[in-house]
Design an enzyme around this catalytic site. Structure first.
Site, PDB file in Angstrom:
ATOM      1  N   LYS A   1      15.157 -16.311  -4.166  1.00  0.00           N
ATOM      2  CA  LYS A   1      15.413 -15.419  -5.358  1.00  0.00           C
ATOM      3  C   LYS A   1      14.519 -16.047  -6.557  1.00  0.00           C
ATOM      4  O   LYS A   1      13.916 -15.220  -7.354  1.00  0.00           O
ATOM      5  CB  LYS A   1      16.678 -14.809  -5.604  1.00  0.00           C
ATOM      6  CG  LYS A   1      17.303 -14.053  -4.782  1.00  0.00           C
ATOM      7  CD  LYS A   1      16.820 -12.570  -4.938  1.00  0.00           C
ATOM      8  CE  LYS A   1      15.776 -12.588  -3.792  1.00  0.00           C
ATOM      9  NZ  LYS A   1      16.098 -12.217  -2.321  1.00  0.00           N
TER      10      LYS A   1
ATOM     11  N   GLU B   1      18.505 -18.619   0.130  1.00  0.00           N
ATOM     12  CA  GLU B   1      18.357 -17.226  -0.506  1.00  0.00           C
ATOM     13  C   GLU B   1      18.222 -17.469  -2.007  1.00  0.00           C
ATOM     14  O   GLU B   1      17.512 -16.718  -2.721  1.00  0.00           O
ATOM     15  CB  GLU B   1      19.483 -16.336  -0.133  1.00  0.00           C
ATOM     16  CG  GLU B   1      19.435 -14.876  -0.630  1.00  0.00           C
ATOM     17  CD  GLU B   1      18.163 -14.135  -0.117  1.00  0.00           C
ATOM     18  OE1 GLU B   1      17.236 -14.589   0.501  1.00  0.00           O
ATOM     19  OE2 GLU B   1      17.911 -13.212  -1.129  1.00  0.00           O
TER      20      GLU B   1
ATOM     21  N   CYS C   1       0.824  -1.363  -0.049  1.00  0.00           N
ATOM     22  CA  CYS C   1       0.005   0.112  -0.038  1.00  0.00           C
ATOM     23  C   CYS C   1       0.819   1.295  -0.023  1.00  0.00           C
ATOM     24  O   CYS C   1       1.866   1.176   0.375  1.00  0.00           O
ATOM     25  CB  CYS C   1      -0.871  -0.035   1.253  1.00  0.00           C
ATOM     26  SG  CYS C   1      -2.078  -1.098   1.211  1.00  0.00           S
TER      27      CYS C   1
ATOM     28  N   HIS D   1      17.898 -38.183   2.515  1.00  0.00           N
ATOM     29  CA  HIS D   1      16.869 -38.408   3.477  1.00  0.00           C
ATOM     30  C   HIS D   1      15.583 -38.076   3.033  1.00  0.00           C
ATOM     31  O   HIS D   1      14.516 -38.071   3.895  1.00  0.00           O
ATOM     32  CB  HIS D   1      17.080 -37.581   4.873  1.00  0.00           C
ATOM     33  CG  HIS D   1      18.407 -38.019   5.696  1.00  0.00           C
ATOM     34  ND1 HIS D   1      18.777 -39.174   6.064  1.00  0.00           N
ATOM     35  CD2 HIS D   1      19.724 -37.340   5.950  1.00  0.00           C
ATOM     36  CE1 HIS D   1      19.966 -39.382   6.710  1.00  0.00           C
ATOM     37  NE2 HIS D   1      20.542 -38.123   6.438  1.00  0.00           N
TER      38      HIS D   1
ATOM     39  N   GLY E   1      -2.247   0.505   6.401  1.00  0.00           N
ATOM     40  CA  GLY E   1      -2.272  -0.294   7.791  1.00  0.00           C
ATOM     41  C   GLY E   1      -3.741  -1.081   7.993  1.00  0.00           C
ATOM     42  O   GLY E   1      -4.454  -1.450   6.735  1.00  0.00           O
TER      43      GLY E   1
ATOM     44  N   TRP F   1      -2.906  -2.862  -1.543  1.00  0.00           N
ATOM     45  CA  TRP F   1      -2.450  -4.450  -1.729  1.00  0.00           C
ATOM     46  C   TRP F   1      -3.673  -5.236  -0.531  1.00  0.00           C
ATOM     47  O   TRP F   1      -3.686  -5.021   0.464  1.00  0.00           O
ATOM     48  CB  TRP F   1      -1.178  -4.735  -1.000  1.00  0.00           C
ATOM     49  CG  TRP F   1      -0.640  -6.105  -1.184  1.00  0.00           C
ATOM     50  CD1 TRP F   1       0.094  -6.463  -2.367  1.00  0.00           C
ATOM     51  CD2 TRP F   1      -0.594  -7.035  -0.374  1.00  0.00           C
ATOM     52  NE1 TRP F   1       0.474  -7.841  -2.090  1.00  0.00           N
ATOM     53  CE2 TRP F   1       0.145  -8.104  -1.225  1.00  0.00           C
ATOM     54  CE3 TRP F   1      -1.056  -7.288   0.922  1.00  0.00           C
ATOM     55  CZ2 TRP F   1       0.309  -9.459  -0.372  1.00  0.00           C
ATOM     56  CZ3 TRP F   1      -0.872  -8.626   1.698  1.00  0.00           C
ATOM     57  CH2 TRP F   1       0.022  -9.661   0.830  1.00  0.00           C
TER      58      TRP F   1
ATOM     59  N   ARG G   1       6.360  -1.066  -3.737  1.00  0.00           N
ATOM     60  CA  ARG G   1       5.850  -1.723  -2.597  1.00  0.00           C
ATOM     61  C   ARG G   1       4.806  -2.909  -2.757  1.00  0.00           C
ATOM     62  O   ARG G   1       4.488  -3.549  -1.613  1.00  0.00           O
ATOM     63  CB  ARG G   1       5.320  -0.492  -1.447  1.00  0.00           C
ATOM     64  CG  ARG G   1       6.183   0.639  -1.118  1.00  0.00           C
ATOM     65  CD  ARG G   1       5.700   1.410  -0.298  1.00  0.00           C
ATOM     66  NE  ARG G   1       5.425   1.173   0.899  1.00  0.00           N
ATOM     67  CZ  ARG G   1       6.341   1.202   2.037  1.00  0.00           C
ATOM     68  NH1 ARG G   1       7.418   1.967   1.829  1.00  0.00           N
ATOM     69  NH2 ARG G   1       5.971   0.881   3.134  1.00  0.00           N
TER      70      ARG G   1
ATOM     71  N   GLU H   1      10.853 -16.356  -6.115  1.00  0.00           N
ATOM     72  CA  GLU H   1       9.670 -15.099  -6.207  1.00  0.00           C
ATOM     73  C   GLU H   1       9.790 -14.363  -7.367  1.00  0.00           C
ATOM     74  O   GLU H   1       8.800 -13.692  -7.712  1.00  0.00           O
ATOM     75  CB  GLU H   1      10.011 -14.230  -4.774  1.00  0.00           C
ATOM     76  CG  GLU H   1      11.520 -13.596  -4.975  1.00  0.00           C
ATOM     77  CD  GLU H   1      11.950 -12.938  -3.747  1.00  0.00           C
ATOM     78  OE1 GLU H   1      10.778 -12.426  -3.140  1.00  0.00           O
ATOM     79  OE2 GLU H   1      13.062 -12.672  -3.419  1.00  0.00           O
TER      80      GLU H   1
ATOM     81  N   LYS I   1       6.711  -5.118  -1.094  1.00  0.00           N
ATOM     82  CA  LYS I   1       8.087  -4.888  -0.577  1.00  0.00           C
ATOM     83  C   LYS I   1       7.977  -4.719   0.935  1.00  0.00           C
ATOM     84  O   LYS I   1       9.295  -5.170   1.355  1.00  0.00           O
ATOM     85  CB  LYS I   1       8.474  -3.555  -1.248  1.00  0.00           C
ATOM     86  CG  LYS I   1       9.853  -2.973  -0.667  1.00  0.00           C
ATOM     87  CD  LYS I   1      11.025  -3.994  -1.854  1.00  0.00           C
ATOM     88  CE  LYS I   1      12.346  -3.758  -1.235  1.00  0.00           C
ATOM     89  NZ  LYS I   1      13.243  -4.847  -1.804  1.00  0.00           N
TER      90      LYS I   1
HETATM   91  C1  F6R Z   1      12.471 -11.625  -0.651  1.00  0.00           C
HETATM   92  C2  F6R Z   1      12.049 -10.305   0.084  1.00  0.00           C
HETATM   93  C3  F6R Z   1      11.453 -10.718   1.435  1.00  0.00           C
HETATM   94  C4  F6R Z   1      11.490  -9.886   2.497  1.00  0.00           C
HETATM   95  C5  F6R Z   1      10.852 -10.066   3.796  1.00  0.00           C
HETATM   96  C6  F6R Z   1      11.162  -9.320   4.956  1.00  0.00           C
HETATM   97  O1  F6R Z   1      13.484 -11.061  -1.457  1.00  0.00           O
HETATM   98  O2  F6R Z   1      12.518  -9.285  -0.037  1.00  0.00           O
HETATM   99  O3  F6R Z   1      11.616 -12.067   1.918  1.00  0.00           O
HETATM  100  O4  F6R Z   1      12.934  -9.982   2.831  1.00  0.00           O
HETATM  101  O5  F6R Z   1       9.542  -9.921   3.377  1.00  0.00           O
HETATM  102  O6  F6R Z   1      11.258  -7.970   4.776  1.00  0.00           O
HETATM  103  P1  F6R Z   1      12.034  -6.891   5.626  1.00  0.00           P
HETATM  104  O7  F6R Z   1      13.728  -7.269   5.413  1.00  0.00           O
HETATM  105  O8  F6R Z   1      11.632  -5.697   5.120  1.00  0.00           O
HETATM  106  O9  F6R Z   1      11.481  -7.294   7.072  1.00  0.00           O
END
Ligand code: F6R
Length: 614
Positions: A490, A486, A2, A509, A104, A77, A27, A493, A609
């Site tokens: 990546k 990680e 949002c 396993h 919020g 969102w 975001r 997502e 984001k």
């Molecule tokens: C993945 C990604 C998310 C954030 C997660 C936590 O690329 O960006 O997994 O890492 O939503 O976000 P923050 O770090 O802002 O608390």
């Protein structure tokens, strides 16, 4: 998640709002809307999906139809109710007199809605926001003053909110208020702008005021006045914004993600600057405010984060346990907050959050704080909500990260954890013989990162060949298990390809049952540690099941070419520091695969984001 913009001034209101919303798109959102105020009228325009859909609607209007002296806009969102036009913001009070946008969640909206329904109010949407619009509308009828109506209803709201409100009967002012959700006021010259994040403000002004919880601001064209809920005046604290326009421009790269991947060497360089002056001098980390004695006494560390930040935390655990020898647990914030945990006043809690707005992590930090733990927050946004609960704030200084997929903030978090672990070891007086060489190697990391980036064209070719697979398994051991996790995150997502990460030793396993020629196995191999040979054995086991093998390695052993189908080489690096380099090929692989598949790299579906709901 949002975004809010509000503008009052002589510029084209619709354009300022749309530009502002465009800069907040990163975001994450699934519908958008604006309300334009003109001469006692409020006109609302909304569209589901991309901002372009709203822009197309607005572009079809005549200049007269969208003339406005002020306006508010929102990207939503969906949380309460699906992504429809009816649920999109702005929302109006039932009589249409009040228009609001909201970031919020109002936790007690059902109760408030029930009360209003009992009074005869009929709701159009499923949102919590419309309830607030109706409440303000109801109160306005009694008090006849927008600011006062807002001051009266705020104590009734439970949850988090940043609200931007206009009233048909009170032209020339936008009223804003916030609690646990970001809102910034940009002070211009004969114009003022409010937004949930700085990118929306940057092209209007660099003078900003941060609103505190439950402060109500009346924003007019030539003035901004702030009061608390009791009507006491609060002086304006105008600050100069430090963020440059470059931070929110693609600077010639096709996507923000690629630009942000390329920024990593310089971010690490800047973070190291002034911290390691000489390998034999203790590291300087003045932001850690906990006394040296208290740090020495700590018996446990808990690291709490979500997503990519959690992966950084998992590496942090290896570092702290290896270098400092203090027991360290790592847990997703969303798990920590719903169980009976044993955090106490002898615990050091490190919360990691790029955005500083992640609801789960904020709740976790609040809970830990209530239990008396010392709180260190590692964040890229020192102005964010989470920092309110911190005893020490470590700013990772990666600059605004626009792409939803975190890259540069991750390496900046990692670097910060390396610095902290070394600092902690020095304070405790342990591992002192190992630290000079680690520091020396840390200083060489930016140049080595540049070397990794110089093989991007080669990685791109490999990515093209790999983009035909639907499923991947990622494996790693030790400090590079989180790197593999990680890498898999990546890939899934931004390309929507199924990629699961496992500890390499766990493959046999269970997950090995999945393997065949259609399921490539991607590994990290760093010589110089026992895990190297063990991981090779795990790769052999996968090869025996027909899986294609890909590895990211700092080894120059030619023999590896016999086993692996694809080898991505990174510079020689110690096992301990290798996550800082090994993650970059993973980021590039994911980026190029997503790009080949024509996906929306910077704004992947369903993701936001900053995730401001638990
Ligand atoms: C993945 C990604 C998310 C954030 C997660 C936590 O690329 O960006 O997994 O890492 O939503 O976000 P923050 O770090 O802002 O608390």
């Amino acid at each position: 998640m949002c975004g809010i913009v509000g503008y009052i001034g002589d510029s084209n209101v619709e354009k300022v709002l749309m530009q502002g919303l465009d800069s907040l798109k990163y975001r994450g959102y699934d519908s958008a809307g604006v309300a334009l105020y003109d001469n006692g009228n409020i006109k609302v325009f909304k569209a589901v999906g991309k901002l372009e859909n709203l822009q197309n609607k607005l572009s079809a209007l005549s200049d007269d139809e969208k003339r406005a002296s002020m306006g508010i806009g929102h990207i939503r969102w969906a949380t309460h109710g699906s992504a429809t036009e009816v649920n999109a913001h702005p929302h109006l009070s039932m009589d249409g007199n009040i228009a609001i946008v909201h970031n919020g969640i109002i936790e007690n909206y059902k109760e408030l809605k029930g009360e209003l329904e009992a009074k005869g109010y009929v709701f159009k949407s499923q949102t919590d926001t419309e309830v607030v619009a109706y409440l303000i509308g109801d109160e306005y009828k009694k008090v006849g003053n927008l600011k006062v109506a807002v001051q009266h209803i705020i104590p009734r709201l439970k949850g988090a909110y940043a609200l931007c409100i206009m009233c048909k009967d009170e032209g020339g002012k936008i009223v804003v208020v916030r609690k646990n959700a970001p809102l910034v006021i940009g002070i211009g010259n004969g114009e003022n702008i409010v937004a949930s994040d700085i990118p929306a403000i940057i092209s209007t002004t660099s003078n900003i005021v941060y609103l505190n919880d439950d402060e109500v601001a009346v924003v007019k064209k030539d003035s901004v006045e702030i009061e608390d809920l009791n009507g006491n005046k609060i002086p304006l604290n105008i600050q100069k914004m430090s963020i440059e326009m470059d931070a929110i421009s693609k600077m010639g790269y096709k996507h923000y993600m690629l630009k942000e991947i390329y920024e990593q060497p310089n971010i690490v360089r800047n973070l190291l600057c002034g911290r390691i002056t000489n390998v034999n001098t203790p590291i300087s980390l003045d932001e850690v405010k906990i006394s040296r004695d208290a740090l020495k006494q700590l018996s446990r560390v808990q690291i709490i984060a979500c997503g990519t930040s959690l992966h950084a935390g998992q590496i942090g655990r290896y570092l702290i346990e290896d270098l400092v020898g203090v027991a360290t647990e790592v847990e997703p914030a969303s798990e920590y907050i719903y169980r009976k945990n044993t955090t106490d006043k002898n615990s050091l809690v490190i919360a990691i959050s790029q955005s500083g707005e992640t609801a789960d992590t904020i709740t976790a930090v609040r809970q830990a704080r209530e239990k008396g733990a010392y709180i260190i927050v590692i964040t890229n946004r020192p102005d964010s909500n989470i920092t309110r609960y911190a005893d020490s704030i470590l700013n990772v200084n990666a600059g605004i990260e626009v792409s939803v997929a975190a890259t540069k903030s991750y390496t900046a978090q990692l670097l910060t954890l390396y610095l902290f672990a070394i600092y902690f070891a020095e304070v405790k007086g342990v591992s002192l013989d190992r630290l000079p060489s680690i520091k020396e190697e840390l200083v060489s990391i930016p140049v080595k990162m540049e070397e990794v980036l110089s093989s991007d064209a080669d990685i791109e070719k490999k990515a093209e060949a790999l983009s035909k697979y639907q499923n991947f398994v990622y494996i790693g051991r030790g400090v590079n298990l989180p790197t593999a996790m990680e890498g898999a995150l990546k890939l899934k997502e931004i390309s929507y390809i199924n990629a699961n990460a496992y500890p390499a030793g766990e493959l046999k396993h269970g997950p090995i049952a999945l393997l065949d020629e259609n399921m490539p196995v991607v590994s990290v191999l760093i010589p110089g540690h026992i895990s190297y040979d063990k991981t090779i054995s795990n790769c052999e086991e996968a090869r025996a099941r027909g899986a294609k093998l890909i590895t990211i390695t700092s080894s120059d052993d030619k023999e590896l070419e016999k086993l692996f189908d694809v080898i991505i080489r990174i510079p020689v690096v110690s096992d301990m520091l290798s996550p800082l380099l090994a993650v970059i090929p993973f980021q590039l692989l994911a980026y190029h695969i997503s790009n080949f598949l024509g996906k929306d790299v910077d704004q992947p579906r369903n993701l936001a984001k900053s995730v401001t709901v638990e």
